[in-house]
Design an enzyme around this catalytic site. Structure first.
Site, PDB file in Angstrom:
ATOM      1  CG  ASP A  14      21.117  46.161  84.301  1.00  0.00           C
ATOM      2  OD1 ASP A  14      20.545  46.523  83.483  1.00  0.00           O
ATOM      3  OD2 ASP A  14      22.606  46.570  84.626  1.00  0.00           O
ATOM      4  CG  ASN A 160      22.981  50.937  72.420  1.00  0.00           C
ATOM      5  OD1 ASN A 160      23.247  51.807  73.009  1.00  0.00           O
ATOM      6  ND2 ASN A 160      22.692  49.519  73.144  1.00  0.00           N
ATOM      7  CD  GLU A 166      26.606  51.186  76.034  1.00  0.00           C
ATOM      8  OE1 GLU A 166      26.173  50.202  76.937  1.00  0.00           O
ATOM      9  OE2 GLU A 166      27.771  51.998  76.632  1.00  0.00           O
ATOM     10  CG  ASN A 168      25.571  51.097  80.786  1.00  0.00           C
ATOM     11  OD1 ASN A 168      24.125  51.377  80.933  1.00  0.00           O
ATOM     12  ND2 ASN A 168      26.077  50.156  80.680  1.00  0.00           N
ATOM     13  CG  HIS A 237      23.256  45.104  75.870  1.00  0.00           C
ATOM     14  ND1 HIS A 237      24.545  44.794  74.664  1.00  0.00           N
ATOM     15  CD2 HIS A 237      22.588  45.142  75.826  1.00  0.00           C
ATOM     16  CE1 HIS A 237      23.959  44.995  73.898  1.00  0.00           C
ATOM     17  NE2 HIS A 237      22.241  45.588  74.702  1.00  0.00           N
TER      18      HIS A 237
HETATM   19  C1  BDR Z   1      22.957  48.926  78.518  1.00  0.00           C
HETATM   20  O1  BDR Z   1      22.022  49.815  78.309  1.00  0.00           O
HETATM   21  C2  BDR Z   1      21.403  49.029  79.326  1.00  0.00           C
HETATM   22  O2  BDR Z   1      19.994  49.732  78.839  1.00  0.00           O
HETATM   23  C3  BDR Z   1      21.401  47.847  79.180  1.00  0.00           C
HETATM   24  O3  BDR Z   1      21.111  47.604  80.544  1.00  0.00           O
HETATM   25  C4  BDR Z   1      22.898  47.360  79.753  1.00  0.00           C
HETATM   26  O4  BDR Z   1      23.842  47.592  80.406  1.00  0.00           O
HETATM   27  C5  BDR Z   1      23.917  48.368  76.621  1.00  0.00           C
HETATM   28  O5  BDR Z   1      24.135  49.068  76.102  1.00  0.00           O
HETATM   29 CA    CA Z   2      22.921  47.878  82.041  1.00  0.00          CA
END
Ligand code: BDR
Ligand code: CA
Length: 294
Positions: A14, A160, A166, A168, A237
């Site tokens: 970020d 992830n 993922e 977010n 990202h």
């Molecule tokens: C997202 O997850 C957060 O940890 C990072 O800032 C990014 O927005 C990637 O999966």
């Molecule tokens: Ca983020």
């Protein structure tokens, strides 16, 4: 001119995303709102003020703090990747006074949507809690925003945080589902695209070494922890979502209809599209652009 409002949970990537936006000619960052995600809300807001003090952007954006927790479940954070404070756990950031403005994030998002409408691009770099609440507060104003670009999801690739989700979207799946249903002009930048946008430690050192100064020194310091976690190659990202907001030709887009599973899976489903998904990236052009502007 590209007019941006950024919702964020800083966060190492970020931070790079904000520096990219602030360093981009023809881009005005009008307001920044914080949301709980990588670290709890208070720390996200402190981190934003650390970055503002470091970079001193012109114009200075309006700042508002938002949701402390996802819509319907407890917060999960990501200190293991971003460091205990979310910004590399350096221990020597200068003291800052984190003083967001009097409006809350949702109020500010709605106000900016009402005022700027189609001229505005809203970029979401964290869990979609604030955006979902803004859609609830004034759905028509939010639908008039020119583009909403959100980093999130793992459409045709592994997640992830779980094999299928993922971060977010996993942190606040209810918010992501509401945002997909809100009728926004939504461009999603998922791991499918961001995993192709990476930079090595050596590339970053070379680029920043060419223009030494406090920002360059700090960037190399606060990224060290995440580079170590990723084996020397950092995934960009959130910077890629800013890239998409500034220049959509950096990516290939595909209209898609997605639904959100209970764990935050982003699944394709038949029916009319509810977003565009970034599927390809001009990696070399994007990384060059980022390294020139940090
Ligand atoms: C997202 O997850 C957060 O940890 C990072 O800032 C990014 O927005 C990637 O999966
Ligand atoms: Ca983020």
């Amino acid at each position: 001119m590209t007019l941006l409002v950024i919702d964020t949970d800083p966060g190492v990537d970020d931070a790079l995303a904000l520096l990219l936006a602030w360093g981009s000619p023809g881009v005005r960052v009008e307001a920044i709102t914080t949301v709980a995600g990588n670290v709890p809300l208070g720390q996200c807001t402190v981190n934003l003020f650390r970055l503002l003090a470091l970079r001193r952007p012109e114009p200075w954006p309006l700042v508002a703090a938002g949701a402390e927790a996802p819509l319907a479940r407890p917060l999960k954070t990501a200190e293991g990747y971003h460091g205990a404070d979310g910004l590399g756990a350096l221990g020597d950031w200068p003291e800052v006074e984190a003083r967001p403005g009097p409006s809350g994030a949702v109020e500010l998002l709605v106000e900016k949507a009402r005022h700027h409408g189609a001229r505005l691009t809203l970029v979401a770099l964290g869990p979609l809690t604030n955006i979902a609440l803004a859609c609830e507060a004034d759905p028509a104003a939010m639908r008039r925003i020119g583009r909403v670009v959100a980093m999130g999801g793992a459409v045709d690739v592994r997640g992830n945080v779980t094999p299928t989700a993922e971060f977010n979207v996993h942190v606040d799946p209810e918010a992501a589902a509401r945002v997909l249903d809100a009728g926004l002009s939504l461009d999603l930048v998922p791991l499918d695209a961001t995993r192709r946008a990476t930079v090595t430690r050596a590339e970053l050192e070379r680029a920043l070494g060419a223009r030494p100064g406090p920002v360059a020194t700090r960037v190399l310091a606060f990224t060290r922890h995440a580079f170590a976690r990723e084996g020397g190659r950092l995934s960009l990202h959130d910077p890629l979502a800013i890239g998409a907001a500034i220049d959509e030709t950096l990516m290939e887009w595909e209209p898609a209809r997605l639904t959100i599973g209970s764990d935050g899976e982003t699944r394709r489903t038949p029916g009319p599209p509810n977003c565009r998904v970034a599927v390809g990236v001009d990696t070399a052009r994007f990384v060059r652009l980022l390294l020139e502007r940090l």
